[in-house]
Design an enzyme around this catalytic site. Structure first.
Site, PDB file in Angstrom:
ATOM      1  CD  GLU A   1      -3.311  -3.031  16.773  1.00 54.77           C
ATOM      2  OE1 GLU A   1      -3.635  -2.888  15.588  1.00 54.77           O
ATOM      3  OE2 GLU A   1      -2.848  -2.123  17.479  1.00 54.77           O
ATOM      4  CG  ASP A   2      -1.362  -3.839  12.941  1.00 54.01           C
ATOM      5  OD1 ASP A   2      -1.419  -3.688  14.172  1.00 54.01           O
ATOM      6  OD2 ASP A   2      -0.855  -2.985  12.193  1.00 54.01           O
TER       7      ASP A   2
ATOM      8  CG  ASP B   1       6.780  -3.653  18.725  1.00 52.23           C
ATOM      9  OD1 ASP B   1       7.548  -4.534  19.111  1.00 52.23           O
ATOM     10  OD2 ASP B   1       7.189  -2.587  18.238  1.00 52.23           O
TER      11      ASP B   1
ATOM     12  CG  PHE C   1      10.064  -3.011  10.811  1.00 50.44           C
ATOM     13  CD1 PHE C   1       9.283  -2.383  11.775  1.00 50.44           C
ATOM     14  CD2 PHE C   1       9.887  -2.657   9.483  1.00 50.44           C
ATOM     15  CE1 PHE C   1       8.349  -1.419  11.420  1.00 50.44           C
ATOM     16  CE2 PHE C   1       8.959  -1.691   9.118  1.00 50.44           C
ATOM     17  CZ  PHE C   1       8.198  -1.073  10.088  1.00 50.44           C
TER      18      PHE C   1
ATOM     19  NE  ARG D   1      -0.773   1.672   5.731  1.00 49.37           N
ATOM     20  CZ  ARG D   1      -0.502   1.692   7.036  1.00 49.37           C
ATOM     21  NH1 ARG D   1      -0.599   0.591   7.723  1.00 49.37           N
ATOM     22  NH2 ARG D   1      -0.138   2.805   7.640  1.00 49.37           N
TER      23      ARG D   1
HETATM   24  P1  5GP Z   1       2.926  -1.273  20.196  1.00 54.21           P
HETATM   25  O1  5GP Z   1       2.153  -0.162  20.816  1.00 54.21           O
HETATM   26  O2  5GP Z   1       2.455  -2.640  20.572  1.00 54.21           O
HETATM   27  O3  5GP Z   1       4.397  -1.096  20.454  1.00 54.21           O
HETATM   28  O4  5GP Z   1       2.834  -1.074  18.660  1.00 54.21           O
HETATM   29  C1  5GP Z   1       1.758  -1.444  17.936  1.00 54.21           C
HETATM   30  C2  5GP Z   1       1.762  -0.769  16.587  1.00 54.21           C
HETATM   31  O5  5GP Z   1       3.084  -0.556  16.082  1.00 54.21           O
HETATM   32  C3  5GP Z   1       1.102  -1.694  15.599  1.00 54.21           C
HETATM   33  O6  5GP Z   1      -0.278  -1.469  15.549  1.00 54.21           O
HETATM   34  C4  5GP Z   1       1.820  -1.363  14.304  1.00 54.21           C
HETATM   35  O7  5GP Z   1       1.158  -0.302  13.668  1.00 54.21           O
HETATM   36  C5  5GP Z   1       3.185  -0.908  14.741  1.00 54.21           C
HETATM   37  N1  5GP Z   1       4.188  -1.978  14.617  1.00 54.21           N
HETATM   38  C6  5GP Z   1       4.748  -2.718  15.601  1.00 54.21           C
HETATM   39  N2  5GP Z   1       5.638  -3.594  15.133  1.00 54.21           N
HETATM   40  C7  5GP Z   1       5.644  -3.420  13.784  1.00 54.21           C
HETATM   41  C8  5GP Z   1       6.356  -4.067  12.711  1.00 54.21           C
HETATM   42  O8  5GP Z   1       7.174  -4.981  12.848  1.00 54.21           O
HETATM   43  N3  5GP Z   1       6.055  -3.597  11.462  1.00 54.21           N
HETATM   44  C9  5GP Z   1       5.189  -2.592  11.213  1.00 54.21           C
HETATM   45  N4  5GP Z   1       4.993  -2.256   9.958  1.00 54.21           N
HETATM   46  N5  5GP Z   1       4.505  -1.989  12.199  1.00 54.21           N
HETATM   47  C10 5GP Z   1       4.728  -2.403  13.468  1.00 54.21           C
END
Ligand code: 5GP
Length: 175
Positions: free
Chosen positions: A97-98, A101, A150, A163
């Protein structure tokens, strides 16, 4: 396209060093055994393609498309846009995973994969925002822990753009 004010945050060199470190750890862990490496689309494609080249194991590639993010905060809903093409039952699985959050996406993905009965599941995320976590989410390997801001680049987008930046940048004055 909205042009954002982006401050370099994690350099290309730092990212590549970390990717090599995680790759070496995973090579030791998998000991050359077959592994199904899952790329979570779209954000992890760049990290994934660099990471799998650093892992010394018999890797097959799978892609899992999810969308969970709108604007600058997670929506809390996970929508599957592309499911795995092949079963992972009885296989070692590496989930790439990238960024974690709130943890909702990773939680969803881990549950979905565990329900398919893999032999093992290893999770890796390049970035984690510990202050943003809303659900418990234990990732096996994390590249960098960052503050609750962010970021874009190295696969991560804002409205589909940025990206292709080779580094990770922090968006300034973000609403
Ligand atoms: P979560 O479900 O953990 O809240 O969110 C995960 C997804 O939200 C990540 O896979 C990503 O695509 C997006 N995301 C969360 N934080 C960021 C951020 O700081 N920047 C960007 N570009 N995407 C984020």
């Amino acid at each position: 396209m909205t042009h954002l004010d982006i401050k370099p945050y994690i350099s290309e060199e730092k990212i590549q060093k970390k990717v090599a470190e995680i790759g070496a750890t995973l090579s030791k862990k998998f000991k050359g055994e077959p592994v199904v490496a899952i790329c979570v689309l779209k954000g992890s494609f760049m990290f994934y393609s660099d990471l799998i080249r650093e892992i010394n194991a018999d890797i097959t590639c799978e892609f899992f498309g999810v969308s969970s993010y709108h604007g600058s905060s997670s929506s809390g809903e996970v929508k599957v846009t592309l499911d795995l093409a092949n079963p992972v039952e009885g296989k070692h699985v590496l989930l790439v995973e990238d960024i974690v959050d709130t943890g909702l996406t990773m939680n969803y993905l881990m549950n979905s994969i565990q329900s398919r009965k893999p032999k093992s599941l290893t999770t890796v995320a390049l970035l984690e925002k510990p202050e943003a976590l809303k659900v418990p989410c234990k990732i096996d390997h994390v590249g960098f822990q960052i503050s609750n801001e962010f970021v874009v680049g190295y696969g991560l987008d804002y409205q589909g753009y940025y990206r292709n930046l080779p580094y990770i940048g922090q968006v300034q004055n973000f609403q």
